[in-house]
Design a protein around this motif. Structure first.
Motif, PDB file in Angstrom:
ATOM      1  N   LYS A 153      -5.692   9.694 -27.916  1.00  0.00           N
ATOM      2  CA  LYS A 153      -5.490  10.557 -26.790  1.00  0.00           C
ATOM      3  C   LYS A 153      -5.909  10.958 -25.741  1.00  0.00           C
ATOM      4  N   LEU A 154      -6.118   9.708 -24.782  1.00  0.00           N
ATOM      5  CA  LEU A 154      -7.124  10.129 -24.126  1.00  0.00           C
ATOM      6  C   LEU A 154      -6.482  11.034 -22.719  1.00  0.00           C
ATOM      7  N   LEU A 155      -5.199  10.736 -22.554  1.00  0.00           N
ATOM      8  CA  LEU A 155      -4.563  11.219 -20.710  1.00  0.00           C
ATOM      9  C   LEU A 155      -2.850  11.791 -21.277  1.00  0.00           C
ATOM     10  N   GLU A 156      -3.565  12.595 -20.672  1.00  0.00           N
ATOM     11  CA  GLU A 156      -1.727  13.668 -20.512  1.00  0.00           C
ATOM     12  C   GLU A 156      -1.618  14.266 -19.452  1.00  0.00           C
ATOM     13  N   LEU A 165       3.992  12.363 -19.693  1.00  0.00           N
ATOM     14  CA  LEU A 165       2.590  11.104 -20.067  1.00  0.00           C
ATOM     15  C   LEU A 165       1.303  11.541 -20.914  1.00  0.00           C
ATOM     16  N   ILE A 166       1.664  10.341 -22.338  1.00  0.00           N
ATOM     17  CA  ILE A 166       0.468  11.024 -23.109  1.00  0.00           C
ATOM     18  C   ILE A 166       0.072   9.311 -23.338  1.00  0.00           C
ATOM     19  N   GLY A 167      -1.215   9.213 -22.851  1.00  0.00           N
ATOM     20  CA  GLY A 167      -1.714   8.304 -22.477  1.00  0.00           C
ATOM     21  C   GLY A 167      -3.116   7.830 -24.086  1.00  0.00           C
ATOM     22  N   ASN A 168      -2.474   6.470 -24.981  1.00  0.00           N
ATOM     23  CA  ASN A 168      -3.536   6.414 -26.527  1.00  0.00           C
ATOM     24  C   ASN A 168      -4.378   5.701 -26.391  1.00  0.00           C
ATOM     25  N   LEU A 169      -5.527   5.774 -26.456  1.00  0.00           N
ATOM     26  CA  LEU A 169      -6.112   4.145 -26.402  1.00  0.00           C
ATOM     27  C   LEU A 169      -6.658   4.219 -28.000  1.00  0.00           C
ATOM     28  N   GLU A 170      -6.868   2.724 -28.742  1.00  0.00           N
ATOM     29  CA  GLU A 170      -6.751   2.687 -29.550  1.00  0.00           C
ATOM     30  C   GLU A 170      -6.282   4.077 -30.934  1.00  0.00           C
ATOM     31  N   GLU A 217       1.214  -1.726   0.013  1.00  0.00           N
ATOM     32  CA  GLU A 217       0.120  -0.037  -0.208  1.00  0.00           C
ATOM     33  C   GLU A 217       0.929   0.982   0.319  1.00  0.00           C
ATOM     34  N   LYS A 218       1.855   0.981   0.558  1.00  0.00           N
ATOM     35  CA  LYS A 218       2.619   2.612   0.843  1.00  0.00           C
ATOM     36  C   LYS A 218       3.220   2.749  -0.742  1.00  0.00           C
ATOM     37  N   ALA A 219       3.429   2.163  -0.918  1.00  0.00           N
ATOM     38  CA  ALA A 219       3.964   1.893  -2.521  1.00  0.00           C
ATOM     39  C   ALA A 219       2.951   2.354  -3.779  1.00  0.00           C
ATOM     40  N   LYS A 220       2.169   1.802  -3.301  1.00  0.00           N
ATOM     41  CA  LYS A 220       0.998   1.577  -4.438  1.00  0.00           C
ATOM     42  C   LYS A 220       0.009   2.697  -3.729  1.00  0.00           C
ATOM     43  N   ALA A 221      -0.353   2.734  -3.409  1.00  0.00           N
ATOM     44  CA  ALA A 221      -1.921   3.439  -2.946  1.00  0.00           C
ATOM     45  C   ALA A 221      -2.254   4.636  -1.851  1.00  0.00           C
ATOM     46  N   PHE A 222      -0.828   5.751  -2.180  1.00  0.00           N
ATOM     47  CA  PHE A 222      -0.380   6.873  -1.887  1.00  0.00           C
ATOM     48  C   PHE A 222      -1.093   7.732  -2.111  1.00  0.00           C
ATOM     49  N   ASP A 223      -1.590   9.155  -1.465  1.00  0.00           N
ATOM     50  CA  ASP A 223      -2.432  10.563  -2.418  1.00  0.00           C
ATOM     51  C   ASP A 223      -1.670  10.695  -3.473  1.00  0.00           C
ATOM     52  N   GLY A 224      -2.659  10.966  -4.600  1.00  0.00           N
ATOM     53  CA  GLY A 224      -2.458  10.944  -5.974  1.00  0.00           C
ATOM     54  C   GLY A 224      -1.876  10.362  -6.209  1.00  0.00           C
ATOM     55  N   SER A 225      -1.968   9.039  -6.062  1.00  0.00           N
ATOM     56  CA  SER A 225      -1.415   7.921  -6.950  1.00  0.00           C
ATOM     57  C   SER A 225      -1.950   7.465  -8.298  1.00  0.00           C
ATOM     58  N   THR A 226      -3.495   7.615  -8.852  1.00  0.00           N
ATOM     59  CA  THR A 226      -4.065   7.090  -9.273  1.00  0.00           C
ATOM     60  C   THR A 226      -4.762   8.396 -10.115  1.00  0.00           C
ATOM     61  N   THR A 227      -4.764   7.607 -11.578  1.00  0.00           N
ATOM     62  CA  THR A 227      -4.545   9.606 -12.814  1.00  0.00           C
ATOM     63  C   THR A 227      -6.069   8.154 -13.716  1.00  0.00           C
ATOM     64  N   VAL A 228      -7.152   9.279 -13.825  1.00  0.00           N
ATOM     65  CA  VAL A 228      -7.811   8.446 -15.264  1.00  0.00           C
ATOM     66  C   VAL A 228      -8.302   9.099 -16.175  1.00  0.00           C
ATOM     67  N   SER A 229      -8.113   8.577 -17.194  1.00  0.00           N
ATOM     68  CA  SER A 229      -8.577   9.662 -18.683  1.00  0.00           C
ATOM     69  C   SER A 229     -10.543   9.991 -17.946  1.00  0.00           C
ATOM     70  N   ASP A 230     -10.981  10.009 -19.159  1.00  0.00           N
ATOM     71  CA  ASP A 230     -11.978  10.259 -19.322  1.00  0.00           C
ATOM     72  C   ASP A 230     -12.638   8.890 -20.176  1.00  0.00           C
TER      73      ASP A 230
END
Length: 202
Positions: free
Chosen positions: A195-198, A187-192, A102-115
């Protein structure tokens, strides 16, 4: 709302970290406080080795428990991209001692999600491509067909242990190519190919 994550769901990623190939989904949970809805990520002071892990994310559309693989298709109708930021140095120390992550994975702000995007927009829901670029350089390229456990298997397995509720998020695992982020990275994330995430790293 809870965030359920699947670890080691791509063979090549498990190998690059020196992990065994799992025989069933590896589950861990992040709290809602880990969710970061902004377009920036602040490197925490307690780690010198934060890694990006791009993943396809499922949004649960209705409450369910002990869901069968056959019925799992009725429990989500949207997907997105997310980055599971991981303090790899912290995680390595915890793993050496056999302690939770948890300390390595679940800290505040560790999870970003696109639309989120409707599943109806995908011609082949079993073969969804996604990519992560770090400063315009391709780092991760994945396809959902290469997952050890597919979307339906993940939902069925997780629902044996946790009641899935509307709005819950499931991170389905990351392909090979994870790496360190540095202040100033984009960091840019593309789905198919779209671009969905920046994310701007600070």
């Amino acid at each position: 709302m809870k965030i359920i994550c699947i670890g080691r769901n791509y063979t090549e990623h498990a190998k690059e970290l020196g992990n065994a190939i799992p025989e069933e989904p590896v589950l861990f949970i992040k709290p809602s406080t880990s969710l970061n809805t902004s377009s920036s990520f602040d490197i925490p002071s307690f780690s010198e080795d934060i890694h990006f892990e791009l993943e396809i994310v499922l949004k649960i559309s209705k409450t369910g428990k002990n869901i069968s693989e056959e019925d799992a298709q009725y429990y989500f109708d949207e997907i997105s991209l997310g980055i599971d930021f991981t303090a790899r140095d912290v995680q390595s120390k915890l793993k050496e001692k056999g302690l939770p992550w948890e300390k390595a994975k679940a800290f505040d702000g560790s999870t970003t999600v696109s639309d989120f995007v409707s599943l109806n927009e995908f011609k082949n829901k079993e073969e969804i491509e996604f990519e992560l670029y770090q400063n315009e350089e391709l780092k991760q390229a994945g396809n959902s067909k290469n997952m050890l456990f597919n979307f339906h298997q993940i939902i069925a397995h997780a629902s044996q242990y946790f009641t899935l509720e509307k709005g819950d998020l499931i991170f389905t695992g990351t392909p090979k190519g994870v790496g360190k982020v540095n202040s100033g990275d984009v960091l840019i994330g593309n789905l198919e190919g779209k671009k969905l995430l920046e994310i701007n790293v600070k």
